[in-house]
Design a protein around this motif. Sequence first.
Motif, PDB file in Angstrom:
ATOM      1  N   GLN A 137      -3.843 -10.135  -4.098  1.00  0.00           N
ATOM      2  CA  GLN A 137      -2.782 -10.918  -4.729  1.00  0.00           C
ATOM      3  C   GLN A 137      -1.995 -10.114  -5.717  1.00  0.00           C
ATOM      4  O   GLN A 137      -0.822 -10.114  -5.774  1.00  0.00           O
ATOM      5  N   ARG A 138      -2.636  -9.605  -6.586  1.00  0.00           N
ATOM      6  CA  ARG A 138      -2.129  -8.799  -7.596  1.00  0.00           C
ATOM      7  C   ARG A 138      -1.245  -7.620  -7.121  1.00  0.00           C
ATOM      8  O   ARG A 138      -0.057  -7.436  -7.301  1.00  0.00           O
ATOM      9  N   LEU A 139      -1.929  -6.976  -5.597  1.00  0.00           N
ATOM     10  CA  LEU A 139      -0.948  -5.708  -5.309  1.00  0.00           C
ATOM     11  C   LEU A 139       0.140  -6.311  -4.586  1.00  0.00           C
ATOM     12  O   LEU A 139       1.130  -5.792  -4.539  1.00  0.00           O
ATOM     13  N   GLU A 140       0.178  -7.427  -3.782  1.00  0.00           N
ATOM     14  CA  GLU A 140       1.123  -8.297  -3.170  1.00  0.00           C
ATOM     15  C   GLU A 140       2.321  -8.762  -4.306  1.00  0.00           C
ATOM     16  O   GLU A 140       3.374  -8.434  -3.966  1.00  0.00           O
ATOM     17  N   ASP A 141       1.841  -9.168  -5.381  1.00  0.00           N
ATOM     18  CA  ASP A 141       2.703  -9.601  -6.315  1.00  0.00           C
ATOM     19  C   ASP A 141       3.614  -8.394  -6.967  1.00  0.00           C
ATOM     20  O   ASP A 141       4.689  -8.356  -7.493  1.00  0.00           O
ATOM     21  N   THR A 142       2.887  -7.544  -7.230  1.00  0.00           N
ATOM     22  CA  THR A 142       3.478  -6.261  -7.647  1.00  0.00           C
ATOM     23  C   THR A 142       4.304  -5.236  -6.943  1.00  0.00           C
ATOM     24  O   THR A 142       5.319  -4.824  -7.088  1.00  0.00           O
ATOM     25  N   LEU A 143       3.508  -4.821  -5.684  1.00  0.00           N
ATOM     26  CA  LEU A 143       4.054  -4.118  -4.787  1.00  0.00           C
ATOM     27  C   LEU A 143       4.844  -4.732  -3.727  1.00  0.00           C
ATOM     28  O   LEU A 143       6.052  -4.233  -3.249  1.00  0.00           O
ATOM     29  N   GLY A 144       4.102  -5.439  -2.950  1.00  0.00           N
ATOM     30  CA  GLY A 144       4.762  -6.160  -1.819  1.00  0.00           C
ATOM     31  C   GLY A 144       6.098  -6.919  -2.127  1.00  0.00           C
ATOM     32  O   GLY A 144       6.907  -7.094  -1.401  1.00  0.00           O
ATOM     33  N   ALA A 145       6.061  -7.729  -3.490  1.00  0.00           N
ATOM     34  CA  ALA A 145       7.353  -8.194  -3.624  1.00  0.00           C
ATOM     35  C   ALA A 145       8.514  -7.251  -3.946  1.00  0.00           C
ATOM     36  O   ALA A 145       9.643  -7.744  -3.840  1.00  0.00           O
ATOM     37  N   ALA A 146       8.055  -5.927  -4.455  1.00  0.00           N
ATOM     38  CA  ALA A 146       8.983  -5.017  -4.617  1.00  0.00           C
ATOM     39  C   ALA A 146       9.666  -4.312  -3.274  1.00  0.00           C
ATOM     40  O   ALA A 146      10.461  -3.562  -3.332  1.00  0.00           O
ATOM     41  N   GLY A 147       8.942  -4.709  -2.231  1.00  0.00           N
ATOM     42  CA  GLY A 147       9.307  -4.112  -0.743  1.00  0.00           C
ATOM     43  C   GLY A 147       8.449  -3.019  -0.295  1.00  0.00           C
ATOM     44  O   GLY A 147       8.658  -2.493   0.804  1.00  0.00           O
ATOM     45  N   THR A 148       7.339  -2.816  -0.949  1.00  0.00           N
ATOM     46  CA  THR A 148       6.522  -1.815  -0.379  1.00  0.00           C
ATOM     47  C   THR A 148       5.605  -2.729   0.703  1.00  0.00           C
ATOM     48  O   THR A 148       5.111  -3.740   0.348  1.00  0.00           O
ATOM     49  N   ALA A 149       5.401  -1.939   2.086  1.00  0.00           N
ATOM     50  CA  ALA A 149       4.522  -2.427   3.029  1.00  0.00           C
ATOM     51  C   ALA A 149       3.059  -2.298   2.479  1.00  0.00           C
ATOM     52  O   ALA A 149       2.854  -1.255   2.798  1.00  0.00           O
ATOM     53  N   LEU A 150       2.579  -3.208   2.596  1.00  0.00           N
ATOM     54  CA  LEU A 150       1.129  -3.189   2.175  1.00  0.00           C
ATOM     55  C   LEU A 150      -0.017  -3.549   3.342  1.00  0.00           C
ATOM     56  O   LEU A 150       0.281  -4.290   4.048  1.00  0.00           O
ATOM     57  N   ASP A 151      -0.728  -2.468   3.894  1.00  0.00           N
ATOM     58  CA  ASP A 151      -2.109  -2.977   4.704  1.00  0.00           C
ATOM     59  C   ASP A 151      -3.089  -3.241   4.008  1.00  0.00           C
ATOM     60  O   ASP A 151      -3.792  -2.285   3.401  1.00  0.00           O
ATOM     61  N   LEU A 152      -3.425  -4.233   3.784  1.00  0.00           N
ATOM     62  CA  LEU A 152      -4.857  -4.815   3.072  1.00  0.00           C
ATOM     63  C   LEU A 152      -5.679  -5.552   3.980  1.00  0.00           C
ATOM     64  O   LEU A 152      -6.359  -6.437   3.608  1.00  0.00           O
ATOM     65  N   SER A 153      -5.489  -4.925   5.457  1.00  0.00           N
ATOM     66  CA  SER A 153      -6.541  -5.750   6.426  1.00  0.00           C
ATOM     67  C   SER A 153      -8.002  -4.913   6.298  1.00  0.00           C
ATOM     68  O   SER A 153      -8.188  -4.192   5.495  1.00  0.00           O
ATOM     69  N   GLN A 154      -9.064  -5.648   6.983  1.00  0.00           N
ATOM     70  CA  GLN A 154     -10.204  -5.204   7.070  1.00  0.00           C
ATOM     71  C   GLN A 154     -10.941  -5.171   5.815  1.00  0.00           C
ATOM     72  O   GLN A 154     -11.598  -4.072   5.477  1.00  0.00           O
ATOM     73  N   THR A 155     -10.926  -6.236   5.141  1.00  0.00           N
ATOM     74  CA  THR A 155     -11.521  -6.579   4.021  1.00  0.00           C
ATOM     75  C   THR A 155     -13.232  -6.434   4.253  1.00  0.00           C
ATOM     76  O   THR A 155     -13.598  -7.242   5.357  1.00  0.00           O
ATOM     77  N   GLN A 156     -13.824  -5.710   3.661  1.00  0.00           N
ATOM     78  CA  GLN A 156     -15.416  -5.588   3.953  1.00  0.00           C
ATOM     79  C   GLN A 156     -16.193  -6.377   3.058  1.00  0.00           C
ATOM     80  O   GLN A 156     -15.602  -7.032   2.131  1.00  0.00           O
ATOM     81  N   ASN A 157     -17.567  -6.527   3.316  1.00  0.00           N
ATOM     82  CA  ASN A 157     -18.276  -7.308   2.573  1.00  0.00           C
ATOM     83  C   ASN A 157     -18.735  -6.836   1.016  1.00  0.00           C
ATOM     84  O   ASN A 157     -19.084  -5.968   0.856  1.00  0.00           O
ATOM     85  N   LEU A 158     -18.025  -7.707   0.127  1.00  0.00           N
ATOM     86  CA  LEU A 158     -18.039  -7.242  -1.418  1.00  0.00           C
ATOM     87  C   LEU A 158     -19.395  -7.425  -1.906  1.00  0.00           C
ATOM     88  O   LEU A 158     -19.380  -6.946  -3.015  1.00  0.00           O
TER      89      LEU A 158
END
Length: 320
Positions: free
Chosen positions: A288-309
């Motif tokens: 969410q921090r990445l989306e709020d900081t970079l995604g909101a500024a127009g950078t296309a983010l690929d955050l798919s394939q979250t692995q087992n934390l």
Amino acid sequence: MAIGRHIEEFHGLPVFNVEAALADGKPLPPAGEVAWRLHLDYDADGSFEELWESFLAAVDGTEVRALVIGSWWGDDGMDPLTETLALIVRSAGRLPALRGLFLGEVTYEENEISWIQPADLTPLLEAYPRLEELVARGAYSTYGEVPPPYLRPLRHEHLRTLRFESGGLSGTVAQAIGACELPALERLELWLGTEWYGADSTVEDLAPLLDGSRLPALRHLGLENSDLSDQLAAALAGAPVVAQLSTLSLALGTLGDQGAAALLAGQPLTHLTALDLHHHYLSEEMRQRLEDTLGAAGTALDLSQTQNLDDDRPYVANGE
């Protein structure tokens, strides 16, 4: 995530399987309209050299723009790339229009990536001074031994895309690229891999690449498939090369919250049109921090394939 499918397009052209067409007697497309895939099944009659000569006899080599080299089985399994590469080098005069070459386009069902034995690529680049795209898949690694030279420093005026796909990349490859003069290189992608499969690349090995001064045209950098993703992110946070990039990738690796936080705390990244982080170990809060900081500024983010934390040992997408 092993490599389970063959590519269908390369160098902007559809891939066409030479072996199947020659075996079936099918008509061949115009030489410059496809990327020709040469692949020898393990139980095929004849050698790769015979397939190669049949191909050059059947097409107008002066029009061939792209080649995809699949399996090159020998009598004792899939031999090292050495002889196949030498065959391509010797044929440079017959392929004056060649601009794209993929070496080792092999799936895990045919041969694991860590079993594809490579060769020194320097003679190839010297023989094809107008080559624009080179992809090399295989075990460009060390396994604790002194590796042979997979690439030696050289100047190449026209290479625009260079990608090494490996489950364990030797640091000597990164060092050699950093010592090369590649004034036209726009895209550089390195699958650094994991120590379990011979990776010994360090951030220090990558320092000349992260500086960027020797790669003036570079617009995309991928430091991917690495179990050092957090360290790489911290290095990129202050790396001069980032300012000249349009896109950046730390995909396929073990990036966690620590690395992502370092990226966000470093130099501004909002100039990037895309940041690829797929196959990662990021928490929902960090995503969410990445989306709020970079995604909101127009950078296309690929955050798919979250692995087992909860994994005790994060893993890269392609190891064996």
